[in-house]
Design an enzyme around this catalytic site. Structure first.
Site, short mmCIF file in Angstrom:
data_model
loop_
_atom_site.label_atom_id
_atom_site.label_comp_id
_atom_site.label_asym_id
_atom_site.label_seq_id
_atom_site.Cartn_x
_atom_site.Cartn_y
_atom_site.Cartn_z
N ASP A 49 4.75 1.42 -2.46
CA ASP A 49 4.46 2.07 -1.50
C ASP A 49 2.96 2.67 -1.74
O ASP A 49 2.19 3.21 -0.88
CB ASP A 49 4.63 2.67 -0.23
CG ASP A 49 5.42 3.95 -1.21
OD1 ASP A 49 5.39 4.14 -2.75
OD2 ASP A 49 6.07 5.15 -0.67
N SER A 50 2.55 2.53 -2.79
CA SER A 50 1.57 3.70 -3.96
C SER A 50 0.37 2.78 -2.80
O SER A 50 -1.40 2.77 -2.86
CB SER A 50 1.30 2.94 -5.14
OG SER A 50 1.45 2.17 -5.64
N GLU A 120 13.01 5.71 -3.06
CA GLU A 120 13.29 6.91 -4.18
C GLU A 120 14.29 7.89 -3.57
O GLU A 120 14.67 8.08 -2.64
CB GLU A 120 12.25 8.30 -3.21
CG GLU A 120 10.81 7.04 -4.06
CD GLU A 120 9.23 8.20 -3.57
OE1 GLU A 120 9.33 8.57 -3.27
OE2 GLU A 120 7.96 6.55 -3.66
N GLU A 187 9.74 9.19 -12.99
CA GLU A 187 8.37 8.94 -12.77
C GLU A 187 8.24 10.80 -13.23
O GLU A 187 8.57 12.04 -12.94
CB GLU A 187 8.37 9.23 -10.83
CG GLU A 187 6.32 9.42 -11.31
CD GLU A 187 5.40 8.57 -9.94
OE1 GLU A 187 5.95 7.97 -9.31
OE2 GLU A 187 4.53 8.60 -9.90
O1 KIV Z 1 4.53 3.12 -4.79
C1 KIV Z 1 4.31 2.54 -6.49
O2 KIV Z 1 3.52 1.92 -6.90
C2 KIV Z 1 5.34 3.70 -7.28
C3 KIV Z 1 5.18 3.15 -9.18
C4 KIV Z 1 3.97 4.10 -9.03
C5 KIV Z 1 6.23 3.45 -9.29
O3 KIV Z 1 6.30 3.65 -6.88
#
Ligand code: KIV
Length: 284
Positions: A49-50, A120, A187
């Site tokens: 979700d990044s 998460e 993380e």
């Molecule tokens: O959303 C993401 O890209 C992530 C990674 C950085 C672990 O959760």
């Protein structure tokens, strides 16, 4: 180091079996184009979700919707023949109950063809992880610094500096393991704690800002390719694509303005003696 990847797609058992073994290589992707380049080199691709901050200009992952995750995951799936494909469940799509988590996860798997989902949370999400795992949905857990929780935790803070944080994170790691997660992202965790957790639990730990002690590593691809001027301390830039793109776009703009582009070799001309008015365009 040369690495021979199996010709078939990596599955969750392959990842589980890499505990204390060869490091697990993971990266994020949101598009077919990037996936095509990554797939031969990595074991696992995360549609993170990044995508909200990297591609869509948001200042956090909170605004990302389930429809957006599905859209990007479908694009990645089309270009990924061999990596395990994991899709993030976005904020607000799973936290309310195990039932909500199951409905969201089953929609993701059905509509994208992905293999697994990531969510998460540790102790607080253990019931949902168990509910999904018992119904055939493999879950990658994500504990430590949780980007979806930054509104509550007060920012992107490294975890493990106090005894309370240490005890809480160990409890999270135990909870997701017992609930049946097949691996867990750690993380923003200090090295000694990442090492303690990696030694303690039976599933692989995948670190991002969590030291070399983990069983595998993940980075946001655009971070490691150098798309951004500012990144976290834990990011190593393996390329500087922002500068490369900047130079290319600046040269293009100069050449267009100076009427140097397109040149002769980039221009279609009617071959001498050809009768037709149509000039064939070869796009290959
Ligand atoms: O959303 C993401 O890209 C992530 C990674 C950085 C672990 O959760």
């Amino acid at each position: 180091m040369s690495h021979v990847k199996p010709v078939r797609r990596t599955n969750v058992a392959d990842i589980r079996n890499r505990k204390n073994g060869e490091p697990i290589v993971c990266l994020t992707a949101y598009t077919s184009m990037m996936t095509e380049i990554l797939d031969p080199y990595v074991d696992l691709i995360l549609v993170g979700d990044s995508v909200g901050t990297v591609l869509h200009g948001h200042d956090s992952t909170i605004p990302v919707t389930l429809d957006e995750m599905i859209f990007h995951a479908r694009s990645v799936k089309r270009a990924s023949p061999t990596s395990l494909l994991v899709v993030d469940l976005p904020f607000g799509s799973y936290e309310a109950s195990p039932q909500q988590a199951y409905e969201t996860a089953s929609r993701v798997l059905k509509e994208t063809g992905a293999d697994t989902v990531k969510l998460e949370g540790g102790v607080t999400q253990a019931a949902s992880i168990r509910f999904l795992a018992e119904r055939g949905v493999p879950v990658m857990a994500h504990i430590g610094l949780r980007p979806q929780a930054v509104r509550a935790t007060g920012g992107y803070r490294i975890v493990g500096k106090t005894e309370e944080e240490t005890a809480n994170l160990i409890a999270d790691a135990d909870a997701v393991t017992e609930a049946g997660a097949f691996c867990v992202v750690l993380e923003g965790v200090i090295e000694s704690l990442a090492r303690e957790i990696t030694d303690r639990i039976s599933i692989p730990t995948i670190g991002i800002g969590a030291s070399p002690a983990c069983d595998g590593q993940i980075l946001v691809t655009e971070d490691m390719l150098g798309y951004f001027d500012r990144t976290a301390k834990f990011v190593r830039r393996f390329a500087n694509l922002r500068e490369t793109i900047d130079q290319a776009v600046s040269a293009y703009a100069d050449d267009v303005r100076g009427r140097r582009f397109p040149g002769e070799s980039e221009t279609y001309v009617k071959p001498a003696g050809e009768k037709s008015n149509v000039t064939r365009i070869n796009r290959s």
